[in-house]
Design an enzyme around this catalytic site. Structure first.
Site, short mmCIF file in Angstrom:
data_model
loop_
_atom_site.label_atom_id
_atom_site.label_comp_id
_atom_site.label_asym_id
_atom_site.label_seq_id
_atom_site.Cartn_x
_atom_site.Cartn_y
_atom_site.Cartn_z
N SER A 174 0.81 -1.21 0.00
CA SER A 174 0.00 0.00 0.00
C SER A 174 0.84 1.27 0.00
CB SER A 174 -0.95 -0.06 1.20
OG SER A 174 -1.91 0.93 1.15
N ASP A 208 -1.13 1.24 -3.93
CA ASP A 208 -2.01 0.23 -4.53
C ASP A 208 -3.35 0.82 -4.94
OD1 ASP A 208 -2.99 0.53 -1.94
OD2 ASP A 208 -3.54 -1.57 -1.73
N ASP A 261 -5.88 2.16 -3.49
CA ASP A 261 -7.16 1.97 -2.81
C ASP A 261 -7.52 3.17 -1.94
OD1 ASP A 261 -5.38 1.57 -0.73
OD2 ASP A 261 -6.23 -0.35 -0.08
#
EC number: 5.4.2.10
Length: 449
Positions: free
Chosen positions: A104, A247, A249
């Site tokens: 992440s 990532d 998100d």
């Protein structure tokens, strides 16, 4: 519930090539998760795997593939794809399991493994415990016969499919024509898909952080370093800046002047728009214990409620599913749009913000401040790996802090799920008091840790 040995707040995460982020552990994850998600019937079972742009992805991916193939699971490899894209494709390709290889927003030296069930949702704590139990058993159990090994293929159109899915979430009657948009992809998983989606919807796109080299993910770019986005917005005289993490998100936005807008303001903006259109379900928003008190007050003023979940978009999603909510997220920029996705999606959330801009005709600077945040102070205290939160002196300091704020604010002290940190947060109407409370509790944690 048992203590998880490998899995943290968001999958397995650690420094690449040291425990637990080694090729051997990845192999065990493939074996264990593969066994758990293969039913007794005779059909072919499928796992899909995406990743971000970290150098160590080249080590983790083949180890996972070997594990899955050796228990008889077929594997499809997407290459770089946002975490929410992997979740979507797990469901749309009718896979038994989805895997995202990413740490992440951490720097390139870390990596992680996130798992999604066939419904596209992150696995529950219970399922992760079952996988851990299998990982620690003998690896020879449950291996497939030599003629039943899994087959592995690369999927070349995964990114194009995700772009089309993302574009379909933007209101059909609108377009981004005439808007100048900076998109910072953090040299991460969305470096190809995000600029393409925005361009195809009509925007004039100024991409930043789209030249990954394996070691520059999140480096002075992306949602954790929004200065790069803000600077590009000022340089290109853009209407809005959008910064994703490694990532993709989560996102952080900035207005046309370069002022940064966090996840709480973004949730308030989308909630207000959806409530006005009658498409906000559940009568409010699910956020976390970290979300600002100002957001709660803003929603209440609009007749909406704020439900607080534990930190981690997985826990936000659990609350959303239980209560029938379709909007939730975190102050850090994980925004979950449950009508469209099963996990946080930075690009989809950005498209909703852009839709409000286009519909209202207002500049982002007018939309950005949905509420005045209550003064909030967060201090991260690194510790040696013990349990400082169990120390009597720390408990006393927390109680004293709560008494000091006396109902006009909140104190929250918690251990990070991904690093050896204690996060000390307080908020309230009196900024000086809040700072003092955090300082006193942090000092107690340091003395105990």
């Amino acid at each position: 519930m048992g203590q998880r040995r490998y899995f943290g707040t968001d999958g397995i995460r650690g420094r690449a090539n040291s425990h637990p982020m080694t090729a051997e552990v990845a192999l065990r994850v493939g074996l264990a998760a593969g066994k758990l998600f293969m039913s007794a019937d005779d059909r072919r079972h499928l796992v899909v795997i995406g990743k971000d742009t970290r150098l160590s992805g080249y080590m983790i991916e083949p180890a996972l593939v070997a594990g899955f193939a050796s228990v008889g699971m077929d594997v499809r490899l997407f290459g770089p794809l946002p975490t929410p894209g992997v979740a979507m494709m797990t469901r749309s390709m009718r896979a038994d399991l989805g895997v995202m290889i990413s740490a992440s927003h951490n720097n390139y030296a870390d990596n992680g493994i996130k798992l999604f069930g066939p419904d596209g949702y992150k696995l529950s704590d219970e399922m992760e415990l079952k996988i851990e139990a299998l990982m620690d058993q003998g690896l020879e159990q449950g291996l497939a016969a030599s003629d039943k090994l899994g087959r592995v293929k690369r999927i070349d159109d995964a990114q194009a499919r995700y772009v089309e899915i993302a574009k379909a979430t933007f209101p059909r009657n609108l377009n981004l024509n005439g808007l100048r948009v900076v998109i910072d992809c953090a040299n991460g998983a969305a470096y190809k898909v995000a600029p393409v989606a925005l361009y195809e919807l009509g925007a004039e796109v100024f991409p930043v952080g789209v030249e990954p080299d394996g070691t520059n993910i999140n480096q002075k770019c992306g949602s954790t370093a929004p200065e790069a986005m803000a600077e590009a917005v000022r340089t290109y005289r853009a209407d809005i800046g959008i910064a994703l993490d490694g990532d993709a998100d989560r996102l952080i936005v900035c207005d046309e002047k370069g002022a940064v807008v966090d996840g709480d303001q973004i949730m308030a903006l989308i909630a207000k728009s959806w409530a006005r259109k009658g498409v906000l379900s559940g009568g409010g928003v699910v956020a976390t214990v970290m979300s600002n008190l100002g957001l709660e007050r803003r929603l209440e003023a609009d007749g909406l409620k704020l439900i607080r979940a534990k930190v981690g978009d997985r826990y936000v999603m659990e609350q959303m599913r239980q209560g029938g909510f379709n909007l939730g997220g975190e102050q850090s920029g994980h925004i979950i749009l449950r009508d469209h996705a099963t996990t946080g999606d930075g690009l989809l959330a950005a498209l909703q913000v852009l839709a409000v801009m286009v519909e209202s005709g207002k500049p982002m600077s007018e939309l950005a401040r949905q509420f005045d945040p209550v003064p909030q102070v967060l201090e991260n205290v690194r510790h040696a790996g013990g349990k400082p939160l169990e120390a009597a002196a720390v408990k006393d300091a927390i109680a004293a802090g709560e008494a000091t704020l006396n109902g006009s604010g909140r104190v929250l002290v918690r251990a990070s799920g991904t690093e050896p940190l204690i996060r000390v947060m307080a908020e309230g109407d009196n900024a000086a008091l809040v700072r003092r409370v955090v300082k006193d509790i942090a000092a107690a944690v340091k003395a105990a840790g």
